[in-house]
Design a protein around this motif. Structure first.
Motif, PDB file in Angstrom:
ATOM      1  N   THR A  19      43.362 -10.895 -48.158  1.00 47.31           N
ATOM      2  CA  THR A  19      42.840 -11.697 -47.047  1.00 47.31           C
ATOM      3  C   THR A  19      42.838 -10.891 -45.757  1.00 47.31           C
ATOM      4  O   THR A  19      42.148 -11.258 -44.797  1.00 47.31           O
ATOM      5  CB  THR A  19      43.682 -12.967 -46.837  1.00 47.31           C
ATOM      6  N   THR A  20      43.600  -9.792 -45.703  1.00 47.22           N
ATOM      7  CA  THR A  20      43.564  -8.892 -44.558  1.00 47.22           C
ATOM      8  C   THR A  20      42.288  -8.056 -44.602  1.00 47.22           C
ATOM      9  O   THR A  20      41.913  -7.540 -45.656  1.00 47.22           O
ATOM     10  CB  THR A  20      44.784  -7.950 -44.567  1.00 47.22           C
ATOM     11  N   ALA A  21      41.629  -7.948 -43.462  1.00 50.04           N
ATOM     12  CA  ALA A  21      40.406  -7.141 -43.393  1.00 50.04           C
ATOM     13  C   ALA A  21      40.771  -5.659 -43.427  1.00 50.04           C
ATOM     14  O   ALA A  21      41.594  -5.200 -42.633  1.00 50.04           O
ATOM     15  CB  ALA A  21      39.621  -7.476 -42.130  1.00 50.04           C
ATOM     16  N   ALA A  37      37.004  -9.378 -46.959  1.00 52.28           N
ATOM     17  CA  ALA A  37      37.585 -10.026 -45.777  1.00 52.28           C
ATOM     18  C   ALA A  37      37.052  -9.381 -44.495  1.00 52.28           C
ATOM     19  O   ALA A  37      36.801 -10.063 -43.495  1.00 52.28           O
ATOM     20  CB  ALA A  37      39.105  -9.939 -45.822  1.00 52.28           C
ATOM     21  N   SER A  40      33.443 -10.521 -43.850  1.00 56.21           N
ATOM     22  CA  SER A  40      33.398 -11.860 -43.251  1.00 56.21           C
ATOM     23  C   SER A  40      33.809 -11.813 -41.784  1.00 56.21           C
ATOM     24  O   SER A  40      33.154 -12.413 -40.919  1.00 56.21           O
ATOM     25  CB  SER A  40      34.329 -12.793 -44.032  1.00 56.21           C
ATOM     26  N   GLN A 114      43.944  -8.161 -38.708  1.00 59.93           N
ATOM     27  CA  GLN A 114      44.431  -9.511 -39.008  1.00 59.93           C
ATOM     28  C   GLN A 114      43.996 -10.460 -37.892  1.00 59.93           C
ATOM     29  O   GLN A 114      44.441 -10.316 -36.753  1.00 59.93           O
ATOM     30  CB  GLN A 114      45.961  -9.526 -39.109  1.00 59.93           C
ATOM     31  N   ARG A 118      43.392 -16.948 -37.270  1.00 56.19           N
ATOM     32  CA  ARG A 118      43.334 -17.429 -38.653  1.00 56.19           C
ATOM     33  C   ARG A 118      44.435 -18.452 -38.933  1.00 56.19           C
ATOM     34  O   ARG A 118      44.184 -19.525 -39.507  1.00 56.19           O
ATOM     35  CB  ARG A 118      43.448 -16.252 -39.629  1.00 56.19           C
ATOM     36  N   GLN A 282      36.652 -14.672 -49.478  1.00 52.42           N
ATOM     37  CA  GLN A 282      38.105 -14.797 -49.335  1.00 52.42           C
ATOM     38  C   GLN A 282      38.429 -15.770 -48.193  1.00 52.42           C
ATOM     39  O   GLN A 282      39.194 -15.459 -47.291  1.00 52.42           O
ATOM     40  CB  GLN A 282      38.755 -13.428 -49.103  1.00 52.42           C
ATOM     41  N   ARG A 289      42.800 -21.091 -50.891  1.00 56.06           N
ATOM     42  CA  ARG A 289      42.010 -19.889 -50.664  1.00 56.06           C
ATOM     43  C   ARG A 289      40.949 -19.785 -51.751  1.00 56.06           C
ATOM     44  O   ARG A 289      41.215 -20.043 -52.922  1.00 56.06           O
ATOM     45  CB  ARG A 289      42.917 -18.662 -50.693  1.00 56.06           C
TER      46      ARG A 289
END
Length: 364
Positions: A19-21, A37, A40, A114, A118, A282, A289
């Protein structure tokens, strides 16, 4: 060689599920890799980013590009907190990010991003879901307390109707009709209570049906704009209920745009509604999730929603219009909730955006 490729694929699969870009850049900040991620978060894709540098998709907000260049030149790692990223699309992101050097030949930079908002968004979404569940419980309890005596009143009126003369039955029929009206109102507050009729559904087909209906209602007085992501796949949903959910929002948007034009007496301001879709990878919707989701924005150029109403608009009987029932958005939230999605709202004078989030994968 085969073993090396297998390891590379395994690491790529791991990064794709984070989930971390994650962004990997060449020393000159050319983009080598984005995980889903990051795609997005940065509103781009690996395919569109080929041949671009990080500066092409990120404007130099808070010196982020300078930090990346410094890391490439010195080999040092850097961490920045609560940095604003201004994307080329105009979107803004508040993020924490770290940049470090990958010991590769040629040298590459690893950037971990991050989003700060979020966790706040997840907390807000969980609050909306809890609000929805609380509303359902309250409405079910209220419905039980209302419908039981209503049934008795209606039954007594029917019995009395048989004993009265034709001229006196007018009053008992009023009682019966009003009891039926109240029962129907309570049923509408409860929202759809039937099982979903799941079948392959296309979000653009649903939006186009709604647009066609509203174009007929508005008789050409509303400008409809469409900004669709053609990559969105079909998903399993109840098409008729989803049309109702979207129609509730879009009809509110149309009425708000008309009200704004009338109140401002500004004939030059054309009532406008924008339908926009985007794929989300994600994505977290409430506590869950999903590998793939869909975001639908329904945007109007009306006066906006008053701040004191904004937090409560998904409760039944809450409406910002004098002639509104306050049931449409509550029903919409219920329908989208049945599809494991969520409806959010962002509003300011001149622009109100209702955001529908839906998973595009089977959900147990």
């Amino acid at each position: 060689m085969a073993h090396s490729l297998a390891n590379a694929n395994r690491y790529k699969n791991m990064l794709d599920n984070l989930t971390t870009a994650i962004v990997v850049l060449e020393k000159n900040l050319a983009i080598r890799y984005l995980n889903p991620a990051a795609e997005s978060l940065l509103e781009t894709s690996m395919a569109r980013s080929t041949g671009l540098t990080f500066g092409d998709i990120l404007l130099d907000s808070d010196g982020a590009l300078r930090t990346l260049r410094k890391a490439a030149e010195t080999g040092r790692s850097y961490t920045r907190r609560e940095t604003e990223f201004l994307l080329a699309s105009g979107s803004r992101r508040i993020v924490d990010y770290s940049v470090s050097l990958l010991d590769e030949n040629p040298i590459a930079l690893l950037v971990e991003i991050q989003p700060r908002d979020r966790l706040l968004r997840i907390s807000r979404e969980e609050g909306l879901i809890a609000q929805q569940e609380t509303t359902r419980t309250l409405v079910r309890g209220m419905a039980h307390e209302i419908k039981n005596p209503l049934g008795g009143i209606r039954g007594a009126a029917q019995l009395l109707d048989r004993e009265l003369s034709e001229g006196q039955r007018e009053y008992t029929r009023v009682i019966i009709e009003e009891a039926d009206r109240l029962r129907n109102l309570v049923d509408r507050m409860l929202g759809p209570n039937k099982a979903l009729k799941l079948a392959p559904a296309n979000i653009h087909e649903i939006l186009e049906r709604v647009r066609t209906l509203l174009e007929a209602e508005s008789k050409g007085r509303v400008l409809f704009k469409r900004d669709y992501d053609p990559s969105l796949p079909e998903f399993s949903g109840d098409k008729e209920l989803l049309i109702q959910a979207v129609l509730n929002i879009a009809r509110n948007a149309m009425e708000a745009a008309f009200e704004s034009r009338a109140s401002q007496r500004n004939e030059a301001k054309t009532p406008t509604i924008t339908f926009r879709t985007r794929a989300l990878r994600q994505v977290t919707i409430g506590p869950r999730r999903h590998r793939l989701g869909c975001r639908v924005d329904i945007i109007d150029n009306g006066p906006g929603i008053a701040p004191e109403l904004r937090q409560n608009i998904f409760y039944p009987m809450i409406s910002g219009r004098a002639n509104g029932t306050g049931l449409g958005l509550s029903i919409t939230q219920s329908i989208i909730g049945q599809h494991h999605g969520l409806v959010e709202c962002e509003s300011e004078p001149g622009q109100t955006d209702f955001i529908i989030l839906l998973p595009l994968e089977a959900t147990s």
